[in-house]
Design a protein around this motif. Sequence first.
Motif, PDB file in Angstrom:
ATOM      1  N   ARG A 133      -7.157   7.760 -16.308  1.00 40.38           N
ATOM      2  CA  ARG A 133      -5.695   7.824 -16.513  1.00 40.38           C
ATOM      3  C   ARG A 133      -5.078   6.431 -16.477  1.00 40.38           C
ATOM      4  NH1 ARG A 133      -5.773  11.554 -12.367  1.00 40.38           N
ATOM      5  NH2 ARG A 133      -4.549  10.121 -11.093  1.00 40.38           N
ATOM      6  N   ASP A 134      -5.757   5.506 -15.802  1.00 38.18           N
ATOM      7  CA  ASP A 134      -5.230   4.142 -15.681  1.00 38.18           C
ATOM      8  C   ASP A 134      -5.589   3.258 -16.869  1.00 38.18           C
ATOM      9  OD1 ASP A 134      -4.134   4.381 -12.957  1.00 38.18           O
ATOM     10  OD2 ASP A 134      -6.225   4.586 -12.347  1.00 38.18           O
ATOM     11  N   ASP A 135      -6.420   3.757 -17.790  1.00 33.70           N
ATOM     12  CA  ASP A 135      -6.958   2.900 -18.863  1.00 33.70           C
ATOM     13  C   ASP A 135      -5.868   2.215 -19.678  1.00 33.70           C
ATOM     14  OD1 ASP A 135      -9.494   3.493 -18.092  1.00 33.70           O
ATOM     15  OD2 ASP A 135     -10.117   4.435 -19.976  1.00 33.70           O
ATOM     16  N   ASP A 136      -4.886   2.992 -20.135  1.00 33.55           N
ATOM     17  CA  ASP A 136      -3.850   2.403 -20.992  1.00 33.55           C
ATOM     18  C   ASP A 136      -3.090   1.308 -20.257  1.00 33.55           C
ATOM     19  OD1 ASP A 136      -4.572   4.047 -23.054  1.00 33.55           O
ATOM     20  OD2 ASP A 136      -2.915   5.467 -22.788  1.00 33.55           O
ATOM     21  N   PRO A 188       0.795  -1.232   0.000  1.00 30.67           N
ATOM     22  CA  PRO A 188       0.000   0.000   0.000  1.00 30.67           C
ATOM     23  C   PRO A 188       0.825   1.279   0.000  1.00 30.67           C
ATOM     24  CG  PRO A 188      -0.063  -1.054   2.161  1.00 30.67           C
ATOM     25  CD  PRO A 188       0.569  -2.038   1.222  1.00 30.67           C
ATOM     26  N   SER A 189       2.098   1.217   0.431  1.00 32.40           N
ATOM     27  CA  SER A 189       2.939   2.423   0.485  1.00 32.40           C
ATOM     28  C   SER A 189       3.795   2.606  -0.765  1.00 32.40           C
ATOM     29  CB  SER A 189       3.863   2.373   1.716  1.00 32.40           C
ATOM     30  OG  SER A 189       3.117   2.329   2.903  1.00 32.40           O
ATOM     31  N   LEU A 190       3.644   1.713  -1.757  1.00 28.91           N
ATOM     32  CA  LEU A 190       4.544   1.730  -2.913  1.00 28.91           C
ATOM     33  C   LEU A 190       4.497   3.069  -3.658  1.00 28.91           C
ATOM     34  CD1 LEU A 190       6.528   0.235  -4.710  1.00 28.91           C
ATOM     35  CD2 LEU A 190       4.587  -0.752  -5.954  1.00 28.91           C
ATOM     36  N   THR A 191       3.314   3.583  -3.925  1.00 27.87           N
ATOM     37  CA  THR A 191       3.213   4.843  -4.658  1.00 27.87           C
ATOM     38  C   THR A 191       3.838   5.987  -3.863  1.00 27.87           C
ATOM     39  OG1 THR A 191       1.220   4.084  -5.785  1.00 27.87           O
ATOM     40  CG2 THR A 191       1.609   6.455  -5.759  1.00 27.87           C
ATOM     41  N   SER A 192       3.642   5.996  -2.543  1.00 27.94           N
ATOM     42  CA  SER A 192       4.249   7.032  -1.696  1.00 27.94           C
ATOM     43  C   SER A 192       5.766   6.945  -1.716  1.00 27.94           C
ATOM     44  CB  SER A 192       3.745   6.893  -0.264  1.00 27.94           C
ATOM     45  OG  SER A 192       2.357   7.139  -0.189  1.00 27.94           O
ATOM     46  N   ALA A 209      -4.318   1.623  -2.375  1.00 26.18           N
ATOM     47  CA  ALA A 209      -4.042   3.060  -2.465  1.00 26.18           C
ATOM     48  C   ALA A 209      -4.287   3.522  -3.903  1.00 26.18           C
ATOM     49  CB  ALA A 209      -2.597   3.339  -2.056  1.00 26.18           C
ATOM     50  N   PRO A 210      -4.471   4.821  -4.126  1.00 27.90           N
ATOM     51  CA  PRO A 210      -4.647   5.312  -5.502  1.00 27.90           C
ATOM     52  C   PRO A 210      -3.353   5.185  -6.312  1.00 27.90           C
ATOM     53  CG  PRO A 210      -5.358   6.949  -3.862  1.00 27.90           C
ATOM     54  CD  PRO A 210      -4.600   5.895  -3.128  1.00 27.90           C
ATOM     55  N   ASP A 211      -3.499   5.259  -7.636  1.00 29.18           N
ATOM     56  CA  ASP A 211      -2.365   5.341  -8.572  1.00 29.18           C
ATOM     57  C   ASP A 211      -1.407   4.160  -8.441  1.00 29.18           C
ATOM     58  OD1 ASP A 211      -3.272   7.820  -9.611  1.00 29.18           O
ATOM     59  OD2 ASP A 211      -2.388   8.853  -7.895  1.00 29.18           O
TER      60      ASP A 211
END
Length: 335
Positions: A245-248, A170-174, A219-221
């Motif tokens: 934004r996540d479609d591709d 869960p903290s990967l994007t951060s 988490a987002p993104d």
Amino acid sequence: MSENSQIRFGAATGVGSMPGGDAREAAKTVTGSFEDFPFLAELPARGPGADMIGRTAGMLVDLYARVEPSGWRFGDRPGRDTKRARSWLGEDLDALEEFTEEYEGPLKVQAVGPWTLAAALELRNGEAALSDVGACRDLAGSLAEGLRLHLDEVRRRVPGARLVLQLDEPSLTSVLRGQVRTASGYRTHRAVDRQVVEATLRDVIGVHADGPVVVHSCAPDVPFALLRRAGVAGVSFDFSLLTERDDDAIGEAVEGGTRLFVGVVPGTDGPLSDPAGSVMGVRTLWRRLGLRPGLLADAVTVTPACGLAGASPDYARRALAHCVRAARSLADNPE
């Protein structure tokens, strides 16, 4: 990924955590709900050592952690917190073994991934391991060895299982964006280079060379492309947090054979829609991406949006059953 890692996933499963503190009751609920894709339940309500960080810290080899007021911190030797974490994991494995006798099929086990662990575990100075390149490297190596031993133990107890390893990140994007706060709370740790993040994940994923690895983040993104390059077989995420934004990245993942673990059932108590309604957004996404409806059953596993630790036991049972019905709706009516 080896041929053996191309196992057939079940149509629905859980994320990991369950409410309450009774390991046998949790194992009974999980195996009764998911006859073709159960998972090793986690019960964080029992306290420190049953939480996701403490549980995984207890798996580390030659590294030990103890509970401090600020969280989990490295120590010199295995203390009572490490022993308690290992004891609870053993209790959970005993319960799983009891309810999976003669089971053959995919079985999911979860552990915290190297970057969320590095963001959560403190060095002796109180700063996150994330602040020290050498500490991150040592932690990833210790985690890989601990996971190897853990997977061997689960195979011994459930010999007919084809293990799926889920790494919770869960903290990967951060970590990638430099958003993890320092101990003071006034600054953030520097962003970790994407290539370093990817290489470390690839090394830890490699510990399960004969089976698939899924990375979960509610988490987002979620960085889908990075995870695919690191070698994951599937990505587990909260479907409600997706944007166009996540479609591709989603389209490329599906076309590249990456399994989507779509979290569409709320993780806390509330009304449940009809099963078809729960997966309506997945069908809409499929149409928007121009993907074949027939791919849905081969590309999607339905899950709760996140763990169920914060739910009531009754709601958790209903949520898991709802995942199964929603997956059946998706398979029966892909369009």
